[in-house]
Design a protein around this motif. Structure first.
Motif, PDB file in Angstrom:
ATOM      1  N   LEU A  78       0.825  -1.213   0.000  1.00  0.00           N
ATOM      2  CA  LEU A  78       0.000   0.000   0.000  1.00  0.00           C
ATOM      3  C   LEU A  78       0.859   1.262   0.000  1.00  0.00           C
ATOM      4  CD1 LEU A  78      -2.888  -0.998   2.415  1.00  0.00           C
ATOM      5  CD2 LEU A  78      -3.003  -0.687  -0.053  1.00  0.00           C
ATOM      6  N   ALA A  79       2.008   1.228   0.670  1.00  0.00           N
ATOM      7  CA  ALA A  79       2.897   2.386   0.675  1.00  0.00           C
ATOM      8  C   ALA A  79       3.462   2.653  -0.708  1.00  0.00           C
ATOM      9  CB  ALA A  79       4.029   2.161   1.670  1.00  0.00           C
ATOM     10  N   ILE A  80       3.638   1.622  -1.502  1.00  0.00           N
ATOM     11  CA  ILE A  80       4.133   1.807  -2.866  1.00  0.00           C
ATOM     12  C   ILE A  80       3.015   2.315  -3.768  1.00  0.00           C
ATOM     13  CG2 ILE A  80       5.004   0.580  -4.891  1.00  0.00           C
ATOM     14  CD1 ILE A  80       6.499  -1.244  -2.932  1.00  0.00           C
ATOM     15  N   ILE A  81       1.823   1.802  -3.590  1.00  0.00           N
ATOM     16  CA  ILE A  81       0.708   2.145  -4.483  1.00  0.00           C
ATOM     17  C   ILE A  81       0.167   3.542  -4.209  1.00  0.00           C
ATOM     18  CG2 ILE A  81      -1.655   1.549  -5.092  1.00  0.00           C
ATOM     19  CD1 ILE A  81      -0.892  -1.376  -4.662  1.00  0.00           C
ATOM     20  N   LEU A  82      -0.025   3.888  -2.929  1.00  0.00           N
ATOM     21  CA  LEU A  82      -0.624   5.173  -2.584  1.00  0.00           C
ATOM     22  C   LEU A  82       0.384   6.300  -2.774  1.00  0.00           C
ATOM     23  CD1 LEU A  82      -2.580   4.167   0.624  1.00  0.00           C
ATOM     24  CD2 LEU A  82      -3.457   4.441  -1.684  1.00  0.00           C
ATOM     25  N   PRO A  83      -0.065   7.453  -3.258  1.00  0.00           N
ATOM     26  CA  PRO A  83       0.870   8.568  -3.487  1.00  0.00           C
ATOM     27  C   PRO A  83       1.336   9.195  -2.175  1.00  0.00           C
ATOM     28  CG  PRO A  83      -1.371   9.270  -3.913  1.00  0.00           C
ATOM     29  CD  PRO A  83      -1.426   7.782  -3.663  1.00  0.00           C
ATOM     30  N   VAL A  84       2.458   9.891  -2.261  1.00  0.00           N
ATOM     31  CA  VAL A  84       3.013  10.572  -1.098  1.00  0.00           C
ATOM     32  C   VAL A  84       2.279  11.894  -0.931  1.00  0.00           C
ATOM     33  CG1 VAL A  84       5.133  11.533  -0.127  1.00  0.00           C
ATOM     34  CG2 VAL A  84       5.229   9.506  -1.559  1.00  0.00           C
ATOM     35  N   SER A  85       2.094  12.321   0.300  1.00  0.00           N
ATOM     36  CA  SER A  85       1.376  13.574   0.548  1.00  0.00           C
ATOM     37  C   SER A  85       2.158  14.748  -0.029  1.00  0.00           C
ATOM     38  CB  SER A  85       1.156  13.769   2.043  1.00  0.00           C
ATOM     39  OG  SER A  85       2.399  13.933   2.683  1.00  0.00           O
TER      40      SER A  85
END
Length: 75
Positions: free
Chosen positions: A38-45
């Protein structure tokens, strides 16, 4: 004939300590892998991106200004 049929539940031995450790370790490992994916898939803030951009010059004018002031000091 009814006496021959045994409908009692099968006896399952109680899990040992190492079996419990292995079971919960596998659960925690699976949860950790899901978090990593999920950390790879979701964009960074965006707030994190603006902090990293503040260390880089915004445009060429900000780079040229310190050089111009250094030239004036040497004169």
């Amino acid at each position: 004939m009814a006496a021959e049929l045994d409908f009692s539940p099968p006896e399952i031995p109680e899990p040992t300590f190492m079996e419990n450790v292995l079971r919960y370790g596998l659960f925690f490992g699976a949860i950790f892998q899901l978090i990593c994916v999920l950390a790879i898939i979701l964009p960074v803030s965006k707030s994190h991106k603006t902090d990293s951009d503040s260390f880089e010059p915004k445009n060429s004018e900000t780079v040229k200004k310190p050089k111009a002031t250094a030239a004036q000091i040497s004169k």
